[in-house]
Design an enzyme around this catalytic site. Structure first.
Site, PDB file in Angstrom:
ATOM      1  N   ASP A  92       7.710   0.020 -40.967  1.00  0.00           N
ATOM      2  CA  ASP A  92       8.424   0.878 -40.009  1.00  0.00           C
ATOM      3  C   ASP A  92       8.152   2.335 -40.345  1.00  0.00           C
ATOM      4  OD1 ASP A  92      10.199   0.626 -42.378  1.00  0.00           O
ATOM      5  OD2 ASP A  92      11.560   1.866 -41.207  1.00  0.00           O
ATOM      6  N   GLU A 156      13.016   0.506 -43.593  1.00  0.00           N
ATOM      7  CA  GLU A 156      13.227   1.418 -44.715  1.00  0.00           C
ATOM      8  C   GLU A 156      13.596   2.818 -44.250  1.00  0.00           C
ATOM      9  OE1 GLU A 156      12.494   4.339 -47.828  1.00  0.00           O
ATOM     10  OE2 GLU A 156      11.442   4.197 -45.920  1.00  0.00           O
TER      11      GLU A 156
END
Length: 454
Positions: A92, A156
């Site tokens: 991500d 994250e």
């Protein structure tokens, strides 16, 4: 030991690595469905899973984590009796911010001035490619000498803790002898660096209300309390005149005793405008690695274009607080919450909501794995010795892993050196750093396996 066969193999694989990184960067995998479709993250997770399967990983799985995102797991068995190494990255990414400010499209990997530009190129899609390169180089030169687990996180950057919660519920899944977190970076390009400390973080959203509805600023301004003005005053209370973070009860005087960050280099890396002062006191290393730092990362207010002469009835802001090693993020959250609640002016109604939290981390750089990494980096970066530095950012998973596996050694390396400009527009990765760190990781895995024999 010679690095030549490994380095030659990695060099030959770089064109493929560029193609793969371009494919991965193309996914707009911001783990916030309010900004980008969830399907973009799901497609990126699928790409990572397919890449692991292509490298003969077993038990490849898309893990549905409690925050609604997916992490990707895979297992590559090594020789009998070999130690297990967990390799971490996240797929991500941060939002691209103002796409018009990018010199090339943020989700299109573009080569320019010897670097590859694109959101996630360094943070941290490039980290996943680094792991693949290291493993491929070992396969081509005698095989992977350790058992390998790979985990690629899906949230994250949002700090919502999905993988931490999943790991706590399935503690056997990520168990390893050593863990390599591929999400930090060298102190500067060409200087091999492991990250010894990470600041933790807490994220709060604060809302102020002062009126039942917006009012005409000419008719009521001067007596009616404006919520936006109240918010500005509240947020200003979080810093002293010199810019030092001033949260009531939060210690701000710690000092950093390791590698220093010369002010001139920092000003250049941070692109501080001529004549503009740095904020805070102490050395630069003190300020960014050893002390708390508050940042207003978002505020809801009327844009200048289309603004009307109105007093605002409510205002909202999002506040990030970086928490250094030696301080507890949960306690910092309480102190920041209490500060926001007590410093709102004019009796404004205050609502504080916790958005995310992660504890700071300190690695044991005296452990045997660091000796193996130092030798690997010495070979991958001829003429340079491995350095240890701090990092102002946060990786909340580190403390979860340290708590779950107290005997495991945790190393932090990565591609996010200052020129990478992660989280900003025009993020980029140095292909030379990708190549050298992939060589270093491959040599580390070989060194580490040898250190565990006999």
């Amino acid at each position: 030991m010679t690095a030549r066969p490994i380095s030659e193999t990695v060099s030959s694989l770089m064109p493929r690595a560029k193609t793969e990184l371009a494919e991965l960067v193309a996914f707009r995998s911001v783990a916030d469905p309010a900004q980008f479709p969830r399907s973009e993250c799901e497609a990126a997770a699928g790409w990572v899973a397919d890449a692991l399967r292509a490298e003969d990983f077993q038990d490849v799985a898309l893990l549905d984590t409690p925050d609604g995102t997916r992490s990707v797991y895979g297992w590559l068995p090594g020789p009998a009796g070999a130690p297990t190494v967990l390799l971490y990255a996240h797929y991500d990414v941060q939002p691209p911010l103002d796409e018009s400010a990018w010199l090339s499209p943020p989700f299109e990997l573009t080569e320019r001035d010897g670097r590859w530009f694109g959101r996630g190129a360094a943070d941290c899609k490039g980290g996943f490619i680094m792991h693949l390169l290291a493993l491929r180089a070992l396969k081509a030169n005698g095989g992977v000498p350790v058992s390998v687990k790979v985990i690629a996180e899906g949230s994250e950057e949002q700090g919502t803790g999905g993988l931490e919660q999943y790991a706590e519920a399935h503690p056997e899944l990520l168990a390893a002898d050593t863990i390599v977190i591929g999400d930090t970076g060298n102190f500067r390009v060409g200087l091999p660096t492991v990250t010894a400390t990470l600041r933790g973080m807490t994220m709060l959203r604060v809302t102020l209300e002062t009126l039942e509805g917006n009012l005409h600023s000419g008719q009521f301004g001067g007596a009616a309390p404006d919520a936006l003005a109240a918010m500005i005053q509240l947020l200003a209370s979080l810093r002293s005149e010199d810019g030092t973070t001033t949260v009531d009860g939060l210690a701000t005087g710690a000092e950093w005793d390791g590698l220093q960050y010369p002010e001139g280099e920092f000003r250049k890396d941070a692109r501080v405008l001529d004549g503009v002062e740095l904020i805070g006191t102490g050395t630069v290393a003190d300020r960014i690695w050893a002390r708390p730092a508050v940042t207003v990362i978002g505020i809801d207010c009327p844009p200048v274009v289309g603004a009307t002469p109105s007093l605002q009835a409510s205002a909202r802001a999002q506040v990030s607080l970086r928490v250094p090693p030696g301080q507890d993020a949960a306690e910092a959250t309480k102190l920041l919450t209490a500060h926001l609640e007590s410093h709102a002016p004019w009796g404004a109604r205050v609502r504080v909501e916790q958005v995310g939290q992660g504890q700071p981390f300190r690695a044991d750089t005296t452990s045997p794995a660091y000796t193996s990494m130092a030798e690997a980096m010495r070979l991958a970066y001829p003429g340079e010795e491995m350095q240890s530095s701090g990092m102002g950012g946060s990786i909340p998973l580190c403390n979860t892993l340290a708590a779950l596996y107290p005997q495991a050694e945790i190393l932090l390396i990565g591609l996010s050196e200052p020129e990478a400009q992660i989280h900003a527009v025009n993020e980029s990765v140095s292909p030379e750093e990708l190549e050298r760190l992939s060589v270093a990781e491959a040599l580390f895995l070989r060194n580490y396996a040898d250190s565990k024999k006999g």
